[in-house]
Motif scaffolding. Structure first.
Motif, short mmCIF file in Angstrom:
data_model
loop_
_atom_site.label_atom_id
_atom_site.label_comp_id
_atom_site.label_asym_id
_atom_site.label_seq_id
_atom_site.Cartn_x
_atom_site.Cartn_y
_atom_site.Cartn_z
N GLY A 61 -1.78 -3.87 -3.00
CA GLY A 61 -2.54 -3.41 -1.85
C GLY A 61 -3.06 -2.00 -1.98
O GLY A 61 -2.30 -1.07 -2.29
N SER A 62 -4.35 -1.81 -1.77
CA SER A 62 -4.97 -0.51 -1.57
C SER A 62 -4.83 0.40 -2.79
O SER A 62 -4.55 -0.04 -3.90
N GLY B 188 0.84 -1.20 0.00
CA GLY B 188 0.00 0.00 0.00
C GLY B 188 0.87 1.24 0.00
O GLY B 188 2.09 1.17 0.13
N ILE C 239 -7.38 -3.43 0.84
CA ILE C 239 -6.68 -3.30 2.11
C ILE C 239 -6.03 -4.64 2.42
O ILE C 239 -6.47 -5.68 1.92
#
Length: 317
Positions: A201-202, A162, A225
């Motif tokens: 991620g994200s 992320g 997430i």
């Protein structure tokens, strides 16, 4: 020495025995020992195949994060020629969590960009574990706009837990930088192909993956997430990450079925970390196939196809 994950314990035990027998064979009569080694190797191969054919979503998450898994620079160094990284966002600083620049892919000029996690302690710190700050995404925008100006197809590699969540990053406009990167991806008149090679991620992932075609390696994960973050929010218990991984549909197989991604790139038995060259070559074939089709389209057709792709996800879910 190979790093084994917890669920690979049976394989680790077999490979340990094989290594011991090979060491004994090197000291004396090896005929009988070689036969036993061959049998153990066959048993280890069967066990490896069975385990990896039935991985749970959480186990796939662990494979996607494996420290020996090939990262962006491994792909860039193998698949592309004349790769020339360009630095800086021309606003604040250089961010080495995202690297990119012009290159040649099988003789054709492209712009390649990706998130780099690093392989050892020093390189992981240098690349901030693949977690970009706002300047990293602003650099990505600068490079993609450069590619659009010179009609260079863009190939992006996604591998991040992320975006960096630090106070400084938020103060410098992390959310705005990610949003502008997504907007830039969607507005490109040149083909954009993205490959999730590990952990997607994200918003830090979608910032480089709002593409005409999105591929995932077989044991990669892609989610809004992390499983740990989701379990902390939903159940106030990060130990329930396994449950979250299953509920969130993070695997390539789930996302292909839901229409979020376009293609699954097969990995060698045991994951990309066991045979990096094979995994990288498979990704290269998928990229070549996609670019071959997309380059026949006009800029307006490329934009329209990308727009319809993402609108179709919302309509179908």
């Amino acid at each position: 020495m190979r790093t084994f994950l917890d669920f690979e314990a049976p394989i680790a035990e077999l490979e340990g025995k094989i290594a011991e027998l090979k060491a004994v064979a090197a000291d004396g009569d090896a005929v009988e020992i070689e036969e036993e080694v061959d049998e153990l190797e066959r048993k280890a191969a069967r066990s490896l195949e069975q385990i990896y054919a039935n991985l749970a979503p959480w186990q796939k998450a662990l494979v996607a994060r494996h420290p020996e898994r090939p990262h962006f620079l491994d792909y860039a160094g193998t698949l592309f020629e004349d790769f020339t990284p360009l630095a800086g966002d021309r606003k604040f600083a250089e961010d080495r969590a995202i690297l990119g620049g012009p290159a040649r892919f099988r003789g054709e000029p492209v712009l390649v960009i990706g998130q780099e996690k690093g392989h050892d302690t020093q390189s992981r710190l240098d690349h901030n574990f693949g977690m970009a700050r706002p300047e990293g995404y602003r650099k990505a925008v600068r490079l993609m706009e450069l590619a659009d100006r010179f009609s260079l197809p863009v190939v992006s590699f996604v591998d991040t837990a992320g975006a960096y969540p630090g106070i400084g990053a938020e103060e410098r406009g992390q959310a705005e930088a990610i949003a502008r990167s997504i907007d830039c991806c969607l507005g490109l008149g040149v083909p954009l192909v993205s490959v999730v090679i590990g952990e997607g991620g994200s918003g830090g992932a979608i910032a480089l993956a709002a593409a005409n075609e999105v591929f995932m390696l077989e044991h990669a994960i892609y989610s809004v997430i992390s499983p740990e973050g989701a379990s902390s929010i939903l159940w106030r218990d990060s130990a329930r990450a396994k449950d979250a991984a299953t509920a969130m549909k993070v695997t390539a197989q789930d996302l292909k079925r839901l229409g979020v991604i376009d293609r699954i790139v097969s990995e060698p038995v045991g994951g990309a970390h066991r045979e990096p060259a094979t995994a990288i070559e498979a990704a290269g074939e998928a990229i070549d196939d996609a670019l071959g089709r997309l380059k026949l389209m006009t800029p307006e057709e490329v934009r329209r196809a990308r727009r319809e792709k993402f609108l179709a996800i919302g309509r179908s879910l």
